[in-house]
Design a protein around this motif. Sequence first.
Motif, PDB file in Angstrom:
ATOM      1  N   ARG A 188       2.115  -0.862  -4.804  1.00 44.01           N
ATOM      2  CA  ARG A 188       1.664  -0.869  -3.399  1.00 44.01           C
ATOM      3  C   ARG A 188       0.383  -0.050  -3.343  1.00 44.01           C
ATOM      4  NH1 ARG A 188       2.699  -3.612   0.485  1.00 44.01           N
ATOM      5  NH2 ARG A 188       2.457  -3.076   2.675  1.00 44.01           N
ATOM      6  N   VAL A 210      -4.285  -0.600  -2.548  1.00 47.80           N
ATOM      7  CA  VAL A 210      -5.285  -0.813  -1.500  1.00 47.80           C
ATOM      8  C   VAL A 210      -6.246  -1.931  -1.886  1.00 47.80           C
ATOM      9  CG1 VAL A 210      -7.203   0.234  -0.235  1.00 47.80           C
ATOM     10  CG2 VAL A 210      -5.164   1.596  -0.739  1.00 47.80           C
ATOM     11  N   TYR A 239      -3.474   8.613  -2.384  1.00 47.01           N
ATOM     12  CA  TYR A 239      -2.835   8.134  -1.160  1.00 47.01           C
ATOM     13  C   TYR A 239      -3.233   8.987   0.039  1.00 47.01           C
ATOM     14  CZ  TYR A 239      -0.165   4.750  -3.789  1.00 47.01           C
ATOM     15  OH  TYR A 239       0.169   3.671  -4.591  1.00 47.01           O
ATOM     16  N   VAL A 265      -2.690  -2.648   8.133  1.00 48.67           N
ATOM     17  CA  VAL A 265      -1.397  -2.439   7.486  1.00 48.67           C
ATOM     18  C   VAL A 265      -0.336  -3.202   8.268  1.00 48.67           C
ATOM     19  CG1 VAL A 265      -0.923  -0.320   8.799  1.00 48.67           C
ATOM     20  CG2 VAL A 265       0.203  -0.683   6.599  1.00 48.67           C
ATOM     21  N   ASN A 292       6.672  -0.813   3.096  1.00 47.80           N
ATOM     22  CA  ASN A 292       6.128   0.401   3.700  1.00 47.80           C
ATOM     23  C   ASN A 292       7.183   1.491   3.799  1.00 47.80           C
ATOM     24  OD1 ASN A 292       3.542  -0.611   4.010  1.00 47.80           O
ATOM     25  ND2 ASN A 292       3.910  -1.383   6.076  1.00 47.80           N
ATOM     26  N   LEU A 332      -3.435  -1.763   3.044  1.00 46.49           N
ATOM     27  CA  LEU A 332      -2.315  -1.558   2.132  1.00 46.49           C
ATOM     28  C   LEU A 332      -1.710  -2.913   1.782  1.00 46.49           C
ATOM     29  CD1 LEU A 332      -0.344   1.556   3.471  1.00 46.49           C
ATOM     30  CD2 LEU A 332      -1.150   1.205   1.132  1.00 46.49           C
TER      31      LEU A 332
END
Length: 355
Positions: A142, A144, A159, A173, A181, A232
């Motif tokens: 996970r 970017v 992060y 997002v 998430n 994300l």
Amino acid sequence: MIRVLSPSRSAAVAAVATVALILAACGQSGDNAAPAADAGVVNVYSSRHYDADEALYARFTEETGIRVNVVEGNADQLIARLRAEGEASPADVFVAADAGALWRAQEAGLLQATSSETINSRIPANLRAPGGEWFGFARRARIVAYDPARVQPSEIDTYEEIASPRFRGKLCVRSSESVYNLSLVGALIEAWGPERARQWVDGVVANMARPPEGGDRDQIRAVAAGVCEIALTNSYYFIRMGNGEEAADREVAGKLRLAYPSLNGQGAHVNVSGGGVAAHAPNRDNAVRLLEFLSTPESQTLVAQMNFEYPISPDVAAPAPVDAYASFQANPMAVSLYGPRQAEAQSMMSAAGWR
């Protein structure tokens, strides 16, 4: 709605009929008897909806002669179904696309411990449940997606930076209901503690370019459209877009890049797709055999080729085109830690206004 699938198109009618009859029998009033074992069948409850999985099940049937019947739904649907069916459930294997969902099934007592030297030798300890209730068979990061015309990679190499004032109003997002998430925030709570994780969540909400909407691919497209500068996303969505059949998606991915932020200097957050043996599996031996098959290098390679995920084992090389994105450092945190933190993560995200 739950659909019944078969890995073999030619056997679809037979598989549907078989599972339908089993489920109908289990639903009869006052009938709590466990379904009879069938040496030629393994019944899978799966929240994964990928062609790669059908190909895997078809190959398993070719190699073993064991037919794979698949009942498909989202993870919460299937967990609720397993609860309702109890000892009468025909399910042999539960499959989910997130460690948190696998943990929820485990916590509900819906999975049984399995001791398999074959699985344990192929799958790193941090990518399976410590007690053997479930095992990962594919990884995703996970990370970017960003616009290289507006963002430097050094600006998103941790992060923390995703939530920094640098990206006020520039982040896309998906919603806080996304299990991906929830697992990420759960990992941050585990790594940083609640207060620091809460500050990060507040920063993410402040940085949103728009209210959360759509899935990961929608966030990627929004970056390409100039709605935001960063998004994300799970790695395999981006890789799939860049190598899929849709020319528009290939064009979007061609404009952007992937960044792999580091958590505490130990690498990018990773999650797993995996499965475990159902608590009341009538065909337990077949269930273990299927999970062992999913852990093989050949199966891991097929999933990577078809679904653009990463092999679960560091000893299995990522095939093209995934290999172009496989040189990152993966955070070694045990994925079994995400689930116990998800309720806290959800509460934290809701309080911050992450809808």
